[in-house]
Scaffold this motif. Sequence first.
Motif, PDB file in Angstrom:
ATOM      1  N   MET A 151       0.827  -1.204   0.000  1.00 49.08           N
ATOM      2  CA  MET A 151       0.000   0.000   0.000  1.00 49.08           C
ATOM      3  C   MET A 151       0.861   1.255   0.000  1.00 49.08           C
ATOM      4  O   MET A 151       0.566   2.238  -0.704  1.00 49.08           O
ATOM      5  CB  MET A 151      -0.911  -0.017   1.237  1.00 49.08           C
ATOM      6  CG  MET A 151      -1.869   1.156   1.321  1.00 49.08           C
ATOM      7  SD  MET A 151      -3.215   1.023   0.128  1.00 49.08           S
ATOM      8  CE  MET A 151      -3.908   2.663   0.238  1.00 49.08           C
ATOM      9  N   PHE A 152       1.940   1.244   0.771  1.00 57.43           N
ATOM     10  CA  PHE A 152       2.815   2.419   0.805  1.00 57.43           C
ATOM     11  C   PHE A 152       3.496   2.629  -0.545  1.00 57.43           C
ATOM     12  O   PHE A 152       3.693   3.778  -0.973  1.00 57.43           O
ATOM     13  CB  PHE A 152       3.838   2.282   1.932  1.00 57.43           C
ATOM     14  CG  PHE A 152       3.216   2.169   3.309  1.00 57.43           C
ATOM     15  CD1 PHE A 152       2.177   3.005   3.694  1.00 57.43           C
ATOM     16  CD2 PHE A 152       3.643   1.211   4.211  1.00 57.43           C
ATOM     17  CE1 PHE A 152       1.589   2.898   4.948  1.00 57.43           C
ATOM     18  CE2 PHE A 152       3.078   1.090   5.462  1.00 57.43           C
ATOM     19  CZ  PHE A 152       2.039   1.933   5.838  1.00 57.43           C
ATOM     20  N   TYR A 153       3.847   1.536  -1.228  1.00 56.26           N
ATOM     21  CA  TYR A 153       4.400   1.682  -2.575  1.00 56.26           C
ATOM     22  C   TYR A 153       3.347   2.248  -3.537  1.00 56.26           C
ATOM     23  O   TYR A 153       3.669   3.051  -4.417  1.00 56.26           O
ATOM     24  CB  TYR A 153       4.921   0.343  -3.092  1.00 56.26           C
ATOM     25  CG  TYR A 153       6.320   0.015  -2.625  1.00 56.26           C
ATOM     26  CD1 TYR A 153       7.399   0.801  -3.014  1.00 56.26           C
ATOM     27  CD2 TYR A 153       6.564  -1.078  -1.790  1.00 56.26           C
ATOM     28  CE1 TYR A 153       8.685   0.507  -2.585  1.00 56.26           C
ATOM     29  CE2 TYR A 153       7.844  -1.377  -1.362  1.00 56.26           C
ATOM     30  CZ  TYR A 153       8.910  -0.585  -1.753  1.00 56.26           C
ATOM     31  OH  TYR A 153      10.181  -0.874  -1.321  1.00 56.26           O
ATOM     32  N   CYS A 195       0.058  -8.697  -3.444  1.00 50.83           N
ATOM     33  CA  CYS A 195      -1.362  -8.927  -3.126  1.00 50.83           C
ATOM     34  C   CYS A 195      -1.767 -10.366  -3.436  1.00 50.83           C
ATOM     35  O   CYS A 195      -2.513 -10.995  -2.673  1.00 50.83           O
ATOM     36  CB  CYS A 195      -2.236  -7.935  -3.889  1.00 50.83           C
ATOM     37  SG  CYS A 195      -2.094  -6.229  -3.316  1.00 50.83           S
ATOM     38  N   ASP A 196      -1.283 -10.899  -4.552  1.00 47.89           N
ATOM     39  CA  ASP A 196      -1.584 -12.288  -4.900  1.00 47.89           C
ATOM     40  C   ASP A 196      -0.976 -13.253  -3.889  1.00 47.89           C
ATOM     41  O   ASP A 196      -1.612 -14.232  -3.476  1.00 47.89           O
ATOM     42  CB  ASP A 196      -1.048 -12.611  -6.299  1.00 47.89           C
ATOM     43  CG  ASP A 196      -1.879 -11.996  -7.413  1.00 47.89           C
ATOM     44  OD1 ASP A 196      -3.049 -11.628  -7.151  1.00 47.89           O
ATOM     45  OD2 ASP A 196      -1.359 -11.877  -8.540  1.00 47.89           O
ATOM     46  N   ALA A 197       0.265 -12.971  -3.479  1.00 45.45           N
ATOM     47  CA  ALA A 197       0.981 -13.900  -2.600  1.00 45.45           C
ATOM     48  C   ALA A 197       0.351 -13.994  -1.218  1.00 45.45           C
ATOM     49  O   ALA A 197       0.349 -15.064  -0.601  1.00 45.45           O
ATOM     50  CB  ALA A 197       2.444 -13.466  -2.491  1.00 45.45           C
ATOM     51  N   ILE A 198      -0.178 -12.896  -0.719  1.00 45.84           N
ATOM     52  CA  ILE A 198      -0.682 -12.887   0.669  1.00 45.84           C
ATOM     53  C   ILE A 198      -2.173 -13.143   0.766  1.00 45.84           C
ATOM     54  O   ILE A 198      -2.689 -13.330   1.874  1.00 45.84           O
ATOM     55  CB  ILE A 198      -0.376 -11.534   1.349  1.00 45.84           C
ATOM     56  CG1 ILE A 198      -1.104 -10.387   0.642  1.00 45.84           C
ATOM     57  CG2 ILE A 198       1.135 -11.308   1.412  1.00 45.84           C
ATOM     58  CD1 ILE A 198      -0.917  -9.040   1.299  1.00 45.84           C
ATOM     59  N   SER A 218     -10.295  -9.457   0.737  1.00 46.06           N
ATOM     60  CA  SER A 218     -10.928  -8.591  -0.264  1.00 46.06           C
ATOM     61  C   SER A 218     -10.234  -7.228  -0.347  1.00 46.06           C
ATOM     62  O   SER A 218     -10.231  -6.600  -1.418  1.00 46.06           O
ATOM     63  CB  SER A 218     -12.410  -8.409   0.054  1.00 46.06           C
ATOM     64  OG  SER A 218     -12.576  -7.781   1.303  1.00 46.06           O
ATOM     65  N   ILE A 219      -9.630  -6.787   0.737  1.00 36.39           N
ATOM     66  CA  ILE A 219      -8.889  -5.523   0.698  1.00 36.39           C
ATOM     67  C   ILE A 219      -7.649  -5.673  -0.167  1.00 36.39           C
ATOM     68  O   ILE A 219      -7.295  -4.760  -0.934  1.00 36.39           O
ATOM     69  CB  ILE A 219      -8.534  -5.058   2.127  1.00 36.39           C
ATOM     70  CG1 ILE A 219      -9.820  -4.725   2.901  1.00 36.39           C
ATOM     71  CG2 ILE A 219      -7.596  -3.858   2.100  1.00 36.39           C
ATOM     72  CD1 ILE A 219      -9.597  -4.415   4.372  1.00 36.39           C
ATOM     73  N   ALA A 220      -6.986  -6.817  -0.076  1.00 34.57           N
ATOM     74  CA  ALA A 220      -5.833  -7.067  -0.943  1.00 34.57           C
ATOM     75  C   ALA A 220      -6.255  -7.110  -2.405  1.00 34.57           C
ATOM     76  O   ALA A 220      -5.559  -6.583  -3.286  1.00 34.57           O
ATOM     77  CB  ALA A 220      -5.153  -8.373  -0.544  1.00 34.57           C
TER      78      ALA A 220
END
Length: 565
Positions: A151-153, A195-198, A218-220
């Motif tokens: 998110m920071f990126y 996002c996919d990995a986590i 769902s946030i990811a």
Amino acid sequence: MINYKYSLFSLAFTALVFTACQKLEDRPLELITEEYLWDSKDSLGTNASYFLNDIYAGLPNGYNRIDGNLLDAASDDAVPSADNTAISRFTNGGYSALVNGDDAWGSNYTSIRKCNLFVQNFPKVNLKKSDPAIFIQGQYWKAENRFLRAMFYYELIKRYGGVPLLGDRVLTINDDLRLPRNSFDDCVNYIVSECDAISGDLRPDPIPAGDYGRITRSIALTLKAKALVLAASPLNNPGNDIGKWRKAKNALADVIRTGVYSLETSFANVFLVRKNNEVILAYQRALTFDVETNNAPVGFINGTTASRGRTSPTQELVDAFPTRKGLPITTDLKSGSNPTGYDANDPYANRDLRLDLTVFRNGSRWLGREVETFNGGRDRPGNSTVQTKTGYYMRKFMADFSNGTAYSNQTHNFPIFRYADILLLFAEAKNEVDGPGTGADSVYTYLRAIRARAGILLGTAPNTYGLTDGLRADQMREQIRNDRRVELAFEEQRFWDLRRWKIAEQVYNKPLHGIRITKTGTALSYQVETLSIPFQFFAPRMYRYAIPYSEISKNVNLTQNEGYQ
């Protein structure tokens, strides 16, 4: 002591621990050490959880965050009521590599460093293996931390384009800090891959009330979709690669298909109910009335404190709200045969109901009286008090104090992701890939759902909710863009939309307007007036932020964005 020369990559760990552990009260802060924070005997991970909570605090919080102003006061939707504020640098040409009121580079890299410290040190914490719930909690924390880093990126690439990707590294001044920038596409791919990995390791949806505000699967999915929309948009996709739009569309569809979210019945409740069906991710804040105090009209006193009226919405924003029929005020004009159309002599009648939930205008009711923004009125007195420059004040996010006598504490969580935004982005991507279409899964379906919730009247085919069947893709694109403007006003969307659509140079380089109201007896007359406020955009330079000079000067491999020294 912190070595400020290397502040980007080498924040001193001791200072960071002091920030992260303000809730650790069993010993003086000066005795908190790295070994204490990442204590192998802390079987519940209590200290590590405090550190993670501190990382959460780096999420975007949009209320009056730039010198007391909202970011939307640097778009065509509003201007700051006060003179000479830092936000004006984005509209008067005063923004540079040396001066920036929105120091996202330093703040986001500081947060990324905290995330990497968590990655490096959390394995030292031996969570209680005999309790599966605690072990699962630890898995959640690790995935949440990786999301926050992604998110920071995302916040960085919105502003700067490609930035250096650090991976899991925690750099010190003994490392080679002359890191080059990764490409924009590299950064998007990194965010998407994280996002996919986590996704499978995050908390499932729906989340229990006690964990509300924590990152879920769902946030990811939502962050992934937002990053892909940014990559597909004209600023970053000058060749209009439809494949990029298709990826964005599919990712947005994945969010919709979760079935976790829906539009709230009440538009106002989206911002006032802490846990609701529409907000996907919000910055969690204590109950306050600071939004009201900072932004309500200046003539209202809460106890002994006058409201500050910091935000002055423009006539351009007000005019963007359609009539109750969902039609532009330039075409749905009042006449003998159309008595419910727009009337310049009564400009707020028969309008989209969201207008009065977004903007204070003359005649709005607040704290037991009507707002007075006519010349010499209590909320536009014309003296030296900081007051509206446009005849309007921001109303959005505030509770209903129309008949109250004083403000009281309310939920004011800042919406970072919400479902209406996802529906509008899906409509945008679908329009680029497939065109407006027809039928149940057409672009019309998603826009009409937003308009129906807003109280726009159904109308009759072929013009329902103000949308005429048979629009071309370019015509639908303009409808979508205006719908985003009125639905998402003051949510830090318009500023970025103008840039990612690469239309800021057309929007900014022309005058902004307000309304001047004269009261004679009981009669009111309205005159649109041009604001004497610089509103400039220098392309292509201002489509990106400047990387701070302090960073460029100490890293020969860190190239500056186009147009900046």
